[in-house]
Write a protein that holds these residues in place. Sequence first.
Motif, mmCIF file in Angstrom:
data_model
loop_
_atom_site.group_PDB
_atom_site.id
_atom_site.type_symbol
_atom_site.label_atom_id
_atom_site.label_comp_id
_atom_site.label_asym_id
_atom_site.label_seq_id
_atom_site.Cartn_x
_atom_site.Cartn_y
_atom_site.Cartn_z
ATOM 1 N N GLU A 106 0.836 -1.205 0.000
ATOM 2 C CA GLU A 106 0.000 0.000 0.000
ATOM 3 C C GLU A 106 0.869 1.253 0.000
ATOM 4 O O GLU A 106 0.614 2.208 -0.746
ATOM 5 C CB GLU A 106 -0.920 -0.017 1.216
ATOM 6 N N TRP A 107 1.900 1.251 0.845
ATOM 7 C CA TRP A 107 2.802 2.408 0.907
ATOM 8 C C TRP A 107 3.507 2.610 -0.426
ATOM 9 O O TRP A 107 3.581 3.734 -0.936
ATOM 10 C CB TRP A 107 3.841 2.193 2.016
ATOM 11 N N PHE A 108 4.010 1.535 -1.017
ATOM 12 C CA PHE A 108 4.745 1.644 -2.276
ATOM 13 C C PHE A 108 3.843 2.172 -3.386
ATOM 14 O O PHE A 108 4.252 3.017 -4.187
ATOM 15 C CB PHE A 108 5.328 0.281 -2.667
ATOM 16 N N SER A 109 2.603 1.682 -3.435
ATOM 17 C CA SER A 109 1.692 2.119 -4.494
ATOM 18 C C SER A 109 1.355 3.595 -4.380
ATOM 19 O O SER A 109 1.043 4.249 -5.381
ATOM 20 C CB SER A 109 0.403 1.284 -4.458
ATOM 21 N N GLU A 110 1.386 4.130 -3.155
ATOM 22 C CA GLU A 110 1.075 5.543 -2.958
ATOM 23 C C GLU A 110 2.305 6.436 -3.134
ATOM 24 O O GLU A 110 2.190 7.588 -3.542
ATOM 25 C CB GLU A 110 0.507 5.755 -1.547
ATOM 26 N N ALA A 167 -3.284 1.540 -11.614
ATOM 27 C CA ALA A 167 -1.938 1.149 -12.036
ATOM 28 C C ALA A 167 -1.034 0.986 -10.821
ATOM 29 O O ALA A 167 -0.932 1.900 -9.998
ATOM 30 C CB ALA A 167 -1.361 2.183 -12.997
ATOM 31 N N PHE A 168 -0.367 -0.178 -10.716
ATOM 32 C CA PHE A 168 0.573 -0.401 -9.614
ATOM 33 C C PHE A 168 1.983 -0.168 -10.138
ATOM 34 O O PHE A 168 2.371 -0.733 -11.161
ATOM 35 C CB PHE A 168 0.442 -1.819 -9.063
ATOM 36 N N PRO A 169 2.780 0.681 -9.464
ATOM 37 C CA PRO A 169 4.132 0.993 -9.954
ATOM 38 C C PRO A 169 5.006 -0.261 -10.057
ATOM 39 O O PRO A 169 4.840 -1.218 -9.303
ATOM 40 C CB PRO A 169 4.678 1.966 -8.895
ATOM 41 N N LYS A 170 5.938 -0.227 -10.980
ATOM 42 C CA LYS A 170 6.884 -1.339 -11.118
ATOM 43 C C LYS A 170 8.004 -1.197 -10.094
ATOM 44 O O LYS A 170 8.572 -0.125 -9.934
ATOM 45 C CB LYS A 170 7.475 -1.358 -12.526
ATOM 46 N N PHE A 171 8.327 -2.288 -9.426
ATOM 47 C CA PHE A 171 9.432 -2.263 -8.464
ATOM 48 C C PHE A 171 10.740 -1.899 -9.163
ATOM 49 O O PHE A 171 11.591 -1.206 -8.595
ATOM 50 C CB PHE A 171 9.587 -3.637 -7.793
ATOM 51 N N SER A 172 10.891 -2.366 -10.400
ATOM 52 C CA SER A 172 12.146 -2.159 -11.127
ATOM 53 C C SER A 172 12.365 -0.715 -11.550
ATOM 54 O O SER A 172 13.482 -0.344 -11.925
ATOM 55 C CB SER A 172 12.167 -3.060 -12.371
#
Length: 213
Positions: free
Chosen positions: A112-116, A130-135
Motif C-alpha cells: 500500500e505504501w509503495f503504491s502511494e 496502475a501499480f508501480p513497477k518495483f524495477s
Amino acid sequence: QNAALDDLKSIAEKSNPVLKFYDPLELSSTTIWGNSNDETIAFLRHSEIKHGRVAMAAFVGYIVQSNGIHWPFPIDFDGTPYPYAAGSPPEQWDALSDAAKWQIILFVGFLEWFSEAAGTHYMRGGVPGAFPKFSDHKVIPHPVPFNLFDPFGFSSGKSAEAKEKGLIKELNNGRLAMIGILGFISEQRVEGSVPLLKGLVSHYDGETMAPFG
C-alpha cells in the motif's frame, strides 16, 4: 468539460450496457479533502479497482482454503503445519500465530505504501489502478526480480484496445468477487442471510473484524 467524468461514464456503459451510468449517491459530482472533482473521481475509481482485486484474491483464497488445499511445507521453523485442520478460512486465520498475522499485515502495508509513494499518483495525473513497477524505483534497497502486476510481462505486448477490454473484465470480476466474499462471510456469521449458501458454509462464532481475536 469534465474528462474524468466522461471516462467514468464510458467505462460504466462498457462494463454494464444495460444499466450504463448509474450514480444514485452522486459521488461523481462531489469533491473530497479539498481536491478537484477530477481528482475525487480518480480516487474513487482507484478504490474500486483495488477493492475488487483484494476481493478476487479473497474469494479464490476462501475456496482454496475451504477445500483443504495448502502448501506441503511447515508454516513455522518449529514444524507447525498450515492450520487447514482448524476449519473454515476465518477459523484458519484465527489459528495463525500473531507473528504470522503481522507478517501478512505488514507486507500488505508495504504494498500500500509503495503504491502511494512511487510513480505518478493516480490523483495527480497517474492512472487509477496502475501499480508501480518495483524495477522503476529506487525506494527498495535491493533488487526485486518480479513486479507485482504482470510479473512475467504477459500484457506488455497487448494493444491498447485489448488492455481496455481487460480493464472492463477486471472491474466486473472485482465487483462480483466483492459480493461473493461478503456473501461467504455473512452466511458464516448469520446463518440464512444468504439463502443460496445455506448449508454450504459452516457457522463461524468469531469476530471477522478483529484480526487478533
